[in-house]
Design a protein around this motif. Structure first.
Motif, PDB file in Angstrom:
ATOM      1  N   ASP A   1      -8.101   9.661  -5.888  1.00  0.00           N
ATOM      2  CA  ASP A   1      -9.011   8.540  -5.665  1.00  0.00           C
ATOM      3  C   ASP A   1      -8.982   7.519  -6.794  1.00  0.00           C
ATOM      4  OD1 ASP A   1      -9.774   9.602  -3.275  1.00  0.00           O
ATOM      5  OD2 ASP A   1     -11.595  10.560  -4.048  1.00  0.00           O
TER       6      ASP A   1
ATOM      7  N   ASN B   1      -5.023   3.399  -9.429  1.00  0.00           N
ATOM      8  CA  ASN B   1      -5.332   1.976  -9.579  1.00  0.00           C
ATOM      9  C   ASN B   1      -4.032   1.172  -9.609  1.00  0.00           C
ATOM     10  OD1 ASN B   1      -6.248  -0.579 -10.300  1.00  0.00           O
ATOM     11  ND2 ASN B   1      -7.867   0.237 -11.608  1.00  0.00           N
ATOM     12  N   GLN B   2      -3.743   0.485  -8.516  1.00  0.00           N
ATOM     13  CA  GLN B   2      -2.495  -0.261  -8.424  1.00  0.00           C
ATOM     14  C   GLN B   2      -2.535  -1.584  -9.190  1.00  0.00           C
ATOM     15  OE1 GLN B   2      -3.004  -0.293  -4.045  1.00  0.00           O
ATOM     16  NE2 GLN B   2      -2.212  -2.406  -4.126  1.00  0.00           N
TER      17      GLN B   2
ATOM     18  N   ASP C   1       0.804  -1.218   0.000  1.00  0.00           N
ATOM     19  CA  ASP C   1       0.000   0.000   0.000  1.00  0.00           C
ATOM     20  C   ASP C   1       0.838   1.269   0.000  1.00  0.00           C
ATOM     21  OD1 ASP C   1       1.060   0.024   2.556  1.00  0.00           O
ATOM     22  OD2 ASP C   1      -0.867  -0.003   3.601  1.00  0.00           O
ATOM     23  N   ALA C   2       2.123   1.144  -0.356  1.00  0.00           N
ATOM     24  CA  ALA C   2       3.002   2.311  -0.330  1.00  0.00           C
ATOM     25  C   ALA C   2       4.284   1.992  -1.087  1.00  0.00           C
ATOM     26  CB  ALA C   2       3.341   2.688   1.111  1.00  0.00           C
TER      27      ALA C   2
ATOM     28  N   PRO D   1       2.491   6.585   0.965  1.00  0.00           N
ATOM     29  CA  PRO D   1       1.319   5.697   0.869  1.00  0.00           C
ATOM     30  C   PRO D   1       0.562   5.946  -0.432  1.00  0.00           C
ATOM     31  CG  PRO D   1       1.376   6.910   2.963  1.00  0.00           C
ATOM     32  CD  PRO D   1       2.376   7.545   2.066  1.00  0.00           C
ATOM     33  N   PHE D   2      -0.028   4.894  -0.980  1.00  0.00           N
ATOM     34  CA  PHE D   2      -0.848   5.053  -2.173  1.00  0.00           C
ATOM     35  C   PHE D   2      -2.022   5.991  -1.914  1.00  0.00           C
ATOM     36  CE2 PHE D   2       0.446   0.537  -3.691  1.00  0.00           C
ATOM     37  CZ  PHE D   2       1.638   1.046  -4.197  1.00  0.00           C
ATOM     38  N   SER D   3      -2.418   6.114  -0.651  1.00  0.00           N
ATOM     39  CA  SER D   3      -3.551   6.982  -0.302  1.00  0.00           C
ATOM     40  C   SER D   3      -3.274   8.452  -0.584  1.00  0.00           C
ATOM     41  CB  SER D   3      -3.923   6.792   1.172  1.00  0.00           C
ATOM     42  OG  SER D   3      -2.829   7.122   2.018  1.00  0.00           O
ATOM     43  N   ARG D   4      -2.002   8.821  -0.783  1.00  0.00           N
ATOM     44  CA  ARG D   4      -1.678  10.212  -1.112  1.00  0.00           C
ATOM     45  C   ARG D   4      -2.000  10.545  -2.568  1.00  0.00           C
ATOM     46  NH1 ARG D   4       4.067  12.312   0.603  1.00  0.00           N
ATOM     47  NH2 ARG D   4       3.129  14.146  -0.369  1.00  0.00           N
TER      48      ARG D   4
ATOM     49  N   SER E   1      -0.182  10.553 -12.015  1.00  0.00           N
ATOM     50  CA  SER E   1      -0.421  11.310 -10.784  1.00  0.00           C
ATOM     51  C   SER E   1       0.881  11.452 -10.016  1.00  0.00           C
ATOM     52  CB  SER E   1      -1.460  10.602  -9.909  1.00  0.00           C
ATOM     53  OG  SER E   1      -2.701  10.514 -10.583  1.00  0.00           O
TER      54      SER E   1
END
Length: 220
Positions: A145, A148-149, A91-92, A139-142, A123
């Motif tokens: 939305d 897409n990993q 996730d990061a 983190p991918f959360s940064r 992005s």
């Protein structure tokens, strides 16, 4: 329990380098990555001649001297026209970089939002450099939305805030909750027990032997 600090010659102190572990994308401790312009995944890397200078002068990092803010470094995550699917256990990213103290750049991914080659976007998030090599966890959360990993095409570094200065990339690794926080303490050490191997390790990073000489009731 004994860990010897001597072993076969390593070719001089300059040849020592802290290798990356885990889901490794870039690890410039391996001189073949720059020599062949392919990363640890076997996919192409490069600058498409956008840099003023792009070279490897010491083991462990690649030197980037951007010509301007539009200069960029890229690392594909799969062969051209294909994508890498990074599963949910990651996730990061952990990106180890160095450069002008306080300088900035943008790092990010090119990815498909619906499938590998449909609605492709790029992005970015900003990173700040230190003079000493520093691991930056992103983190991918940064990312937005729509990130897409499942359809990652490439990693990119661009928009350098100090053109003409030298930036270094050391390694890039996908990371996740399964990577124990305590294992960050292993970075740069002689003995690394954070990398799991099925057999009991018998040699440390100096190529010295490790053993309990049969003195322990259990050694695993």
């Amino acid at each position: 329990w004994i860990s010897l600090l001597g072993g076969p010659a390593l070719g001089g102190a300059g040849s020592r380098c802290t290798t990356a572990s885990g889901y490794v994308v870039l690890d410039f401790c391996d001189p073949n990555e720059f020599k062949t312009q392919s990363n640890a995944l076997g996919a192409p890397i490069g600058d498409n001649k956008t840099m003023q200078s792009y070279q490897q002068t010491t083991s462990g990092s690649v030197d980037l001297v951007p010509r301007d803010a539009a200069s960029y470094f890229y690392s594909l995550l799969a062969q051209p026209s294909n994508c890498a699917a990074v599963n949910g256990s990651y996730d990061a990213i952990a990106l180890t970089i160095s450069g002008p103290q306080g300088a900035t750049a943008d790092v990010g991914f090119k990815y498909g939002t619906e499938d590998c080659n449909t609605s492709v976007v790029t992005s970015y998030v900003p990173v700040t450099f230190n003079a000493a090599p520093t691991q930056v966890k992103i983190p991918f959360s940064r990312f937005p939305d729509g990130f897409n990993q499942d359809y990652l095409q490439s990693f990119i570094m661009t928009n350098f805030g100090s053109p003409g200065s030298t930036y270094q990339i050391h390694s890039l690794v996908f990371t996740g909750p399964g990577d124990s926080p305590s294992c960050a303490l292993c970075s740069g050490t002689i003995l690394n027990t954070c990398t799991f191997v099925p057999e009991v390790p018998r040699m440390n990073r100096l190529l010295g032997q490790m053993t309990d000489e049969g003195s322990l009731a259990s050694y695993s």
